[in-house]
Design an enzyme around this catalytic site. Structure first.
Site, PDB file in Angstrom:
ATOM      1  N   ASP A 151      52.466  21.967  23.450  1.00  0.00           N
ATOM      2  CA  ASP A 151      51.869  23.124  24.125  1.00  0.00           C
ATOM      3  C   ASP A 151      51.780  24.262  23.123  1.00  0.00           C
ATOM      4  O   ASP A 151      52.660  25.118  23.053  1.00  0.00           O
ATOM      5  CB  ASP A 151      52.722  23.496  25.346  1.00  0.00           C
ATOM      6  CG  ASP A 151      52.069  24.560  26.217  1.00  0.00           C
ATOM      7  OD1 ASP A 151      51.036  25.120  25.804  1.00  0.00           O
ATOM      8  OD2 ASP A 151      52.607  24.850  27.304  1.00  0.00           O
ATOM      9  N   HIS A 152      50.690  24.287  22.328  1.00  0.00           N
ATOM     10  CA  HIS A 152      50.559  25.203  21.199  1.00  0.00           C
ATOM     11  C   HIS A 152      49.362  26.128  21.344  1.00  0.00           C
ATOM     12  O   HIS A 152      48.364  25.781  21.974  1.00  0.00           O
ATOM     13  CB  HIS A 152      50.399  24.408  19.895  1.00  0.00           C
ATOM     14  CG  HIS A 152      51.689  24.067  19.231  1.00  0.00           C
ATOM     15  ND1 HIS A 152      51.995  24.444  17.958  1.00  0.00           N
ATOM     16  CD2 HIS A 152      52.764  23.379  19.685  1.00  0.00           C
ATOM     17  CE1 HIS A 152      53.208  24.011  17.632  1.00  0.00           C
ATOM     18  NE2 HIS A 152      53.689  23.346  18.670  1.00  0.00           N
ATOM     19  N   GLY A 166      60.863  28.176  22.333  1.00  0.00           N
ATOM     20  CA  GLY A 166      59.607  28.596  21.724  1.00  0.00           C
ATOM     21  C   GLY A 166      59.647  28.792  20.230  1.00  0.00           C
ATOM     22  O   GLY A 166      60.696  28.792  19.581  1.00  0.00           O
ATOM     23  N   GLU A 167      58.435  28.980  19.681  1.00  0.00           N
ATOM     24  CA  GLU A 167      58.256  29.290  18.262  1.00  0.00           C
ATOM     25  C   GLU A 167      57.384  30.526  18.125  1.00  0.00           C
ATOM     26  O   GLU A 167      56.400  30.693  18.857  1.00  0.00           O
ATOM     27  CB  GLU A 167      57.599  28.126  17.499  1.00  0.00           C
ATOM     28  CG  GLU A 167      58.376  26.841  17.492  1.00  0.00           C
ATOM     29  CD  GLU A 167      57.917  25.893  18.587  1.00  0.00           C
ATOM     30  OE1 GLU A 167      56.838  26.116  19.173  1.00  0.00           O
ATOM     31  OE2 GLU A 167      58.658  24.947  18.873  1.00  0.00           O
ATOM     32  N   ASN A 196      53.461  30.363  18.127  1.00  0.00           N
ATOM     33  CA  ASN A 196      52.630  30.368  19.327  1.00  0.00           C
ATOM     34  C   ASN A 196      52.794  31.623  20.174  1.00  0.00           C
ATOM     35  O   ASN A 196      51.853  32.055  20.840  1.00  0.00           O
ATOM     36  CB  ASN A 196      52.980  29.150  20.192  1.00  0.00           C
ATOM     37  CG  ASN A 196      52.793  27.864  19.437  1.00  0.00           C
ATOM     38  OD1 ASN A 196      51.722  27.585  18.928  1.00  0.00           O
ATOM     39  ND2 ASN A 196      53.857  27.082  19.330  1.00  0.00           N
ATOM     40  N   GLY A 204      71.232  22.700  19.125  1.00  0.00           N
ATOM     41  CA  GLY A 204      72.602  23.058  18.793  1.00  0.00           C
ATOM     42  C   GLY A 204      73.425  23.207  20.056  1.00  0.00           C
ATOM     43  O   GLY A 204      72.936  23.006  21.171  1.00  0.00           O
ATOM     44  N   THR A 243      64.360  16.525  18.913  1.00  0.00           N
ATOM     45  CA  THR A 243      63.445  15.985  17.906  1.00  0.00           C
ATOM     46  C   THR A 243      64.185  15.393  16.716  1.00  0.00           C
ATOM     47  O   THR A 243      63.560  15.072  15.704  1.00  0.00           O
ATOM     48  CB  THR A 243      62.486  17.082  17.414  1.00  0.00           C
ATOM     49  OG1 THR A 243      63.262  18.179  16.895  1.00  0.00           O
ATOM     50  CG2 THR A 243      61.591  17.585  18.536  1.00  0.00           C
ATOM     51  N   LYS A 273      70.310  12.938  16.713  1.00  0.00           N
ATOM     52  CA  LYS A 273      71.685  13.398  16.516  1.00  0.00           C
ATOM     53  C   LYS A 273      72.516  13.123  17.763  1.00  0.00           C
ATOM     54  O   LYS A 273      72.313  13.755  18.805  1.00  0.00           O
ATOM     55  CB  LYS A 273      71.706  14.883  16.189  1.00  0.00           C
ATOM     56  CG  LYS A 273      71.100  15.228  14.838  1.00  0.00           C
ATOM     57  CD  LYS A 273      71.219  16.718  14.546  1.00  0.00           C
ATOM     58  CE  LYS A 273      70.718  17.058  13.155  1.00  0.00           C
ATOM     59  NZ  LYS A 273      70.834  18.516  12.866  1.00  0.00           N
TER      60      LYS A 273
END
Length: 321
Positions: free
Chosen positions: A37-38, A106-107, A110, A174, A191, A194
């Site tokens: 979703d970008h 989020g990033e 975007n 984390g 993603t 781990k």
């Protein structure tokens, strides 16, 4: 059994192509599909960023059995959580109960488009948890008025509420995000393979819930071509999420990855057509405890050959895991 999914990557294909690809993935035998979703691609070479929710509506009509999920939607900045709830409920109805809502903090890539400062990571997680609570209440059919630390909702109610509530997933990287996921999510999203992320999710209340991972791959009968394509379009992934969440646009990712080599990318992204290499990469997720793994084929114009190879070779090999 572990389920294997297909990724509609909006950064590398247009909307009509994405719908065609997910239809092909269903026909090839994939168990589920996810969609990014970008608003921007990571790198200009990827070349696309259509609106994921319109694509989901079309995909819900074009497919018949495959579950769909956002991977992931940020419900805090570009979208208000009350609007995300409405979108999720609508896609659940269109897909007849096949939708899951994946959420993340989020990033900047975007979210910067609506202006304002990009919050610190701990603030973004607080916003995510508050947003998830609002979304859950609306999807449960509640009439919601909310005045919180980050969001106001005034007299909100969904008028088309699906009988089967949309499951909510939360992306983790984390311990703090695992705590949010454990408190709020029906499934966890990651993603990286781990095990410690899944253990932390369990400690915070997530025991027994699905866990979904994602792995980029680059199939091509010419391995050198696959490595070059992966480097051209996916070298951003080498930076890790602590970096990727902060950079504001494709030019920043170009600059940040100037020293990333083809070998660096090939160590992260399985390339070529050696099915054993792909299976080993997926096995890392299975061994860590993931119950679902979604694959991303790098290259928007390379989906059809990948889907055919997945049908004939890759998926049968993965089923043996």
């Amino acid at each position: 059994m572990v389920q294997f999914g297909y990724t509609m990557m909006t950064e590398q294909a247009g909307p009509r192509e994405l719908v065609g690809h997910v239809v092909g993935a269903e026909e090839a035998g994939f168990d589920f599909s996810v969609i990014s979703d970008h608003y921007f691609p990571w790198l200009a070479s990827q070349g696309h960023a259509p609106y994921a929710w319109s694509v989901l509506g079309a995909a819900a009509q074009a497919t018949s059995r495959m579950p769909l999920m956002t991977y992931v939607t940020c419900p805090t900045t570009r979208y208000h959580p009350a609007v995300v709830a409405q979108k999720a409920a609508t896609v659940q109805l269109l897909s007849e109960g096949r939708f899951r809502l994946g959420l993340g903090s989020g990033e900047n890539l975007n979210e910067h488009v609506v202006g304002g400062d990009w919050p610190a990571a701990h603030v973004r997680l607080d916003m995510l948890e508050e947003a998830a609570g609002i979304i859950r209440r609306l999807l449960d059919g509640e009439h919601v008025t909310h005045h919180g630390a980050h969001f106001d909702v005034v007299d909100a109610k969904l008028w088309d509420v699906p009988a089967e509530r949309v499951p909510i997933g939360v992306a983790v990287s984390g311990d703090k995000s695992c705590a949010v996921a454990g408190r709020t999510a029906d499934l966890v999203i990651a993603t990286e393979p781990k095990k410690e992320l899944l253990d932390a999710f369990d400690r915070h209340g997530g025991t027994g819930r699905p866990r979904v991972g994602q792995l980029p791959v680059c199939y091509d009968t010419d391995r050198d071509a696959a490595v070059k394509r992966a480097h051209d379009q996916f070298r951003w992934a080498v930076g890790g999420w602590r970096v990727n969440a902060e950079l504001p646009g494709p030019k920043s990712f170009e600059q940040a990855t100037e020293l990333v080599t083809e070998d660096d990318v090939a160590q992260t992204v399985p390339c070529g057509d050696d099915v054993g290499t792909f299976v080993d990469a997926v096995r890392a997720y299975v061994d860590a405890g993931f119950t679902e793994v979604a694959l991303v084929q790098v290259g928007g114009d390379q989906q059809e050959p990948f889907l055919e190879w997945a049908r004939s070779t890759l998926l049968p090999a993965l089923r043996e895991l």
